[in-house]
Design an enzyme around this catalytic site. Structure first.
Site, PDB file in Angstrom:
ATOM      1  NE  ARG A  57       4.356   7.416  -1.299  1.00  0.00           N
ATOM      2  CZ  ARG A  57       5.541   6.207  -1.350  1.00  0.00           C
ATOM      3  NH1 ARG A  57       6.487   5.813  -0.320  1.00  0.00           N
ATOM      4  NH2 ARG A  57       4.879   4.895  -1.576  1.00  0.00           N
ATOM      5  CD  GLN A  71       0.759   9.011   6.398  1.00  0.00           C
ATOM      6  OE1 GLN A  71      -0.652   8.775   7.558  1.00  0.00           O
ATOM      7  NE2 GLN A  71       1.876   8.613   7.180  1.00  0.00           N
ATOM      8  CG  ASP A 120       0.299   6.811  -1.437  1.00  0.00           C
ATOM      9  OD1 ASP A 120       0.542   6.379  -2.842  1.00  0.00           O
ATOM     10  OD2 ASP A 120       1.571   6.993  -0.744  1.00  0.00           O
ATOM     11  CB  SER A 141       1.187   3.518   0.714  1.00  0.00           C
ATOM     12  OG  SER A 141       2.234   4.324   0.307  1.00  0.00           O
TER      13      SER A 141
END
Length: 373
Positions: free
Chosen positions: A121, A126, A129, A132
């Site tokens: 992370r 991002q 990911d 998420s």
């Protein structure tokens, strides 16, 4: 560079690891794409969509033949991967702690297994990911599942026949899923409160218009683990939190729990006694049910009623929004591979920071530090 996209074989898995959108993008990088017949069917993507995007569509054996990279949502059975290129990459959510034997089989076969859920992370990762992107949808769906089971309306309604009070919703665990659950419950008109072991989430809760419920002045309140995840709490904090939650939870109509600790069983947030304190007709949605559950009495894959309280324990919640979940998951995979694409080599070349973080197997052995102990 041949990239193979497989039809998922796990029970109840409706997602797919590539969409026509990402197929086009991979081809633009210079890759050849092969998609197994029916791979996108349960995610509302027809074979013709992949063919129109430039992929070859065929049976599993033809799809895998000579493949350098195999994309999956969940880790494919190593026994079904015959024909791939030596040292092929397996890029998927591999669940390495629960599926250790499968990881060992990848190593034995000489595959390089890359666990997307181990993506660090950090800012530059991002967009890669998967936790998420999928958790965001899980938080949204959890509120809809709660609304479907709840025998009343969420918003306050003023009618000629009288006023209906707004539902009271409590979100436990304010990560990606929890924040989306707060926002969705608010949009549906509920009075929302939330709690987390990380004090830094207080402002996030307030920014979404919800009421923060926090233990004060007890050691362990920070609760920040590695990589932005919650860590384990001190015994003093756990006791104080249980007391606070017990008083709050008895007044709630909807409770959604989202707490997970990577590589460990889900923490128990709600006891049987706390469930019994809730009003008949209340609903609890346990998003951690597959990791042991946050709620005592929750059952993976089932909706149960305990003392008049409905406890929802659906498995694989993102898969219940298969089309959108697949779109996001497939973009995560493309963002990952394209970020490391070496035009001269005609393939992705990983760096140490991300490569070492997600690589489970290489050269016939398990190489990840978290699995070697």
């Amino acid at each position: 560079m041949k990239i193979a996209v497989l039809k998922e074989q796990a029970d109840g898995e409706r997602r797919v690891a590539a969409t026509p959108e990402t197929v086009k993008k991979f081809i633009a990088l210079g890759a050849t794409l092969a998609v197994e017949t029916g791979a996108g069917e349960t995610a509302s993507i027809a074979d013709a969509g992949y063919a129109d995007a430039g992929a070859s569509v065929g049976e599993r054996a033809a799809t895998l033949a000579g493949a350098d990279i195999v994309l999956g949502v969940q880790g494919p059975d190593p026994a079904t991967l015959g024909g791939v290129a030596p040292g092929a990459w397996i890029v998927a959510s591999l669940n390495p702690f629960a599926e250790r034997a499968r990881v060992e089989a990848y190593a034995a076969a000489g595959y390089e297994a890359l666990a997307m859920e181990f993506m660090p992370r950090i800012t530059r990762a991002q967009s890669m990911d998967i936790l998420s992107s999928q958790s965001n949808l899980s938080g949204y769906k959890a509120v809809l599942d709660a609304a479907a089971e709840y025998g009343r309306a969420f918003p306050m309604m003023m009618t000629a026949a009288g006023t209906i009070s707004a539902a009271k919703a409590f979100v436990m665990g304010v990560g990606v899923a929890g924040l989306q659950a707060i926002a969705t419950a608010r949009r549906l008109g509920a009075q929302v409160s939330a709690t987390d072991v990380r004090a830094a989430t207080r402002e996030q809760i307030q920014s979404l218009g919800a009421k923060p419920i926090f233990v004060e002045n007890v050691a362990g309140i920070e609760g920040e683990g590695t990589g932005g995840y919650a860590g384990e709490m001190s015994p003093e904090y756990q006791a104080a939190q249980a007391e606070l939650v017990s008083g709050h939870i008895a007044k709630q109509d909807i409770v959604i729990t989202t707490a997970l600790i990577p590589g460990r069983p889900a923490p128990r947030l709600i006891s049987a006694a706390q469930v019994a304190s809730m009003k008949p007709g209340s609903v609890i949605v346990d998003l951690a049910v597959e990791q042991g559950g946050n709620v005592e009495g929750s059952v993976a894959g089932e909706v149960v009623v305990v003392n008049g309280v409905t406890i929802v324990g659906h498995r694989n919640v993102p898969s219940r929004l298969a089309a959108d979940a697949s779109a996001l998951f497939s973009r995560n995979l493309f963002n990952f591979l394209s970020a490391f694409w070496d035009k001269d080599a005609g393939r992705p070349v990983l760096d140490a920071e991300i490569g070492d973080a997600i690589r489970l197997t290489q050269g016939g052995r398990i190489v990840h530090a978290r699995l070697s102990s």
